[in-house]
Design an enzyme around this catalytic site. Sequence first.
Site, PDB file in Angstrom:
ATOM      1  N   ASP A  70      10.239  -4.758  -8.325  1.00 38.05           N
ATOM      2  CA  ASP A  70       9.310  -4.365  -7.278  1.00 38.05           C
ATOM      3  C   ASP A  70      10.059  -3.456  -6.299  1.00 38.05           C
ATOM      4  O   ASP A  70      11.289  -3.338  -6.366  1.00 38.05           O
ATOM      5  CB  ASP A  70       8.761  -5.600  -6.575  1.00 38.05           C
ATOM      6  CG  ASP A  70       7.393  -5.376  -5.959  1.00 38.05           C
ATOM      7  OD1 ASP A  70       6.916  -4.225  -5.971  1.00 38.05           O
ATOM      8  OD2 ASP A  70       6.804  -6.346  -5.460  1.00 38.05           O
ATOM      9  N   GLU A 110       9.244  -3.010  -2.556  1.00 33.18           N
ATOM     10  CA  GLU A 110       9.295  -3.287  -1.115  1.00 33.18           C
ATOM     11  C   GLU A 110      10.627  -3.914  -0.697  1.00 33.18           C
ATOM     12  O   GLU A 110      11.060  -3.751   0.442  1.00 33.18           O
ATOM     13  CB  GLU A 110       8.137  -4.196  -0.697  1.00 33.18           C
ATOM     14  CG  GLU A 110       6.784  -3.514  -0.669  1.00 33.18           C
ATOM     15  CD  GLU A 110       6.056  -3.588  -2.004  1.00 33.18           C
ATOM     16  OE1 GLU A 110       4.894  -3.162  -2.066  1.00 33.18           O
ATOM     17  OE2 GLU A 110       6.662  -4.059  -2.989  1.00 33.18           O
ATOM     18  N   HIS A 168       5.801  -2.270  -9.299  1.00 28.85           N
ATOM     19  CA  HIS A 168       5.292  -1.845  -7.995  1.00 28.85           C
ATOM     20  C   HIS A 168       4.155  -0.841  -8.099  1.00 28.85           C
ATOM     21  O   HIS A 168       4.296   0.206  -8.753  1.00 28.85           O
ATOM     22  CB  HIS A 168       6.409  -1.219  -7.159  1.00 28.85           C
ATOM     23  CG  HIS A 168       5.919  -0.628  -5.868  1.00 28.85           C
ATOM     24  ND1 HIS A 168       5.439  -1.395  -4.838  1.00 28.85           N
ATOM     25  CD2 HIS A 168       5.798   0.673  -5.466  1.00 28.85           C
ATOM     26  CE1 HIS A 168       5.050  -0.606  -3.848  1.00 28.85           C
ATOM     27  NE2 HIS A 168       5.255   0.644  -4.207  1.00 28.85           N
ATOM     28  N   HIS A 175       9.697  -9.403  -2.160  1.00 33.41           N
ATOM     29  CA  HIS A 175       9.362  -9.468  -0.731  1.00 33.41           C
ATOM     30  C   HIS A 175       8.672 -10.779  -0.425  1.00 33.41           C
ATOM     31  O   HIS A 175       8.234 -11.494  -1.339  1.00 33.41           O
ATOM     32  CB  HIS A 175       8.448  -8.302  -0.346  1.00 33.41           C
ATOM     33  CG  HIS A 175       7.269  -8.171  -1.277  1.00 33.41           C
ATOM     34  ND1 HIS A 175       6.132  -8.934  -1.138  1.00 33.41           N
ATOM     35  CD2 HIS A 175       7.079  -7.390  -2.361  1.00 33.41           C
ATOM     36  CE1 HIS A 175       5.283  -8.620  -2.111  1.00 33.41           C
ATOM     37  NE2 HIS A 175       5.830  -7.693  -2.874  1.00 33.41           N
ATOM     38  N   HIS A 234       3.428  -9.248   1.672  1.00 30.16           N
ATOM     39  CA  HIS A 234       2.061  -9.275   1.144  1.00 30.16           C
ATOM     40  C   HIS A 234       2.079 -10.015  -0.188  1.00 30.16           C
ATOM     41  O   HIS A 234       3.155 -10.305  -0.725  1.00 30.16           O
ATOM     42  CB  HIS A 234       1.508  -7.857   0.947  1.00 30.16           C
ATOM     43  CG  HIS A 234       2.171  -7.112  -0.170  1.00 30.16           C
ATOM     44  ND1 HIS A 234       3.421  -6.526  -0.047  1.00 30.16           N
ATOM     45  CD2 HIS A 234       1.780  -6.875  -1.449  1.00 30.16           C
ATOM     46  CE1 HIS A 234       3.751  -5.953  -1.189  1.00 30.16           C
ATOM     47  NE2 HIS A 234       2.785  -6.162  -2.060  1.00 30.16           N
TER      48      HIS A 234
END
Length: 275
Positions: A8, A10, A60, A104, A115
């Site tokens: 991912d 973030e 992502h 994250h 999120h």
Amino acid sequence: MRILISADMEGATGVTWTDDVVPGSPQWQRFRGMFTGDVNAVLAGLYAAGATDVLVNEAHSSQRNLLLEDLDERARMLTGRHKPLSMMQGIDSGVDGVVFLGYHAGAGFDGVLSHTYLENQITGVWLDDVPASEGRLNSAMAAEYGVPVLLVSGDDQTCEDARDYAPDAELVQVKECVSRYAAICLPPARTARLLETGARESMALAGRAERTPGRHRIEVEFDASHLAQATAVIPTVEQTGTRRVAFEAPSMTEAMKAFKVVTAIAAGAVQGIYG
């Protein structure tokens, strides 16, 4: 030893705000390189410790962010949408471990760009009544296939979250959360060393374990009532509150497929700036 990296963005080195991760912006172009650098550092550590085949699954957004031309040539990369198992595509292919890179914190929690799947419409997710980030959801799917989580990287909040759902995993903190859009960041040269070392040491955990299948319940809270109403039309999904829905599934794989449908319907029900 065959390893899967769920990558991912973030939680990648230096990322702190929207433009860093939204495809098309100049900042995104810049951070694609840092993101790829993080992946390469982990690959170096995995291969140094005995990995023989590593599949990097882009996890992502558009899932077309990593720079293939700059990727360690020993790796393979799964890029693009749409994938049946999304962030965890490849977990069912007989791998001996999985790395959660650039992860994250979950919706409703402190953390850089925190999120869960949707950037801002979801305010909370619960797996079997426990607050769940993407990491917790994905670790439950990994457990279903007997695959250990080897390493988790991201900000300090991500690492704190992972201590609960993957207590044996190596944790690599690449930045310290100040707010959702600010962090104290380490330069890429330093995070590369941390990631490589963490990946190398994490290989001691590699090796398939006993599978843990079973029923699961997921509950989702949205920021507006119409999103709960829209998703409650999905068979098996029940509206449990003004802004909440819930559903059960016979396995974590099926639960995550249903969760993908819920998030897709919710995203389609968003209307302009009012959400």
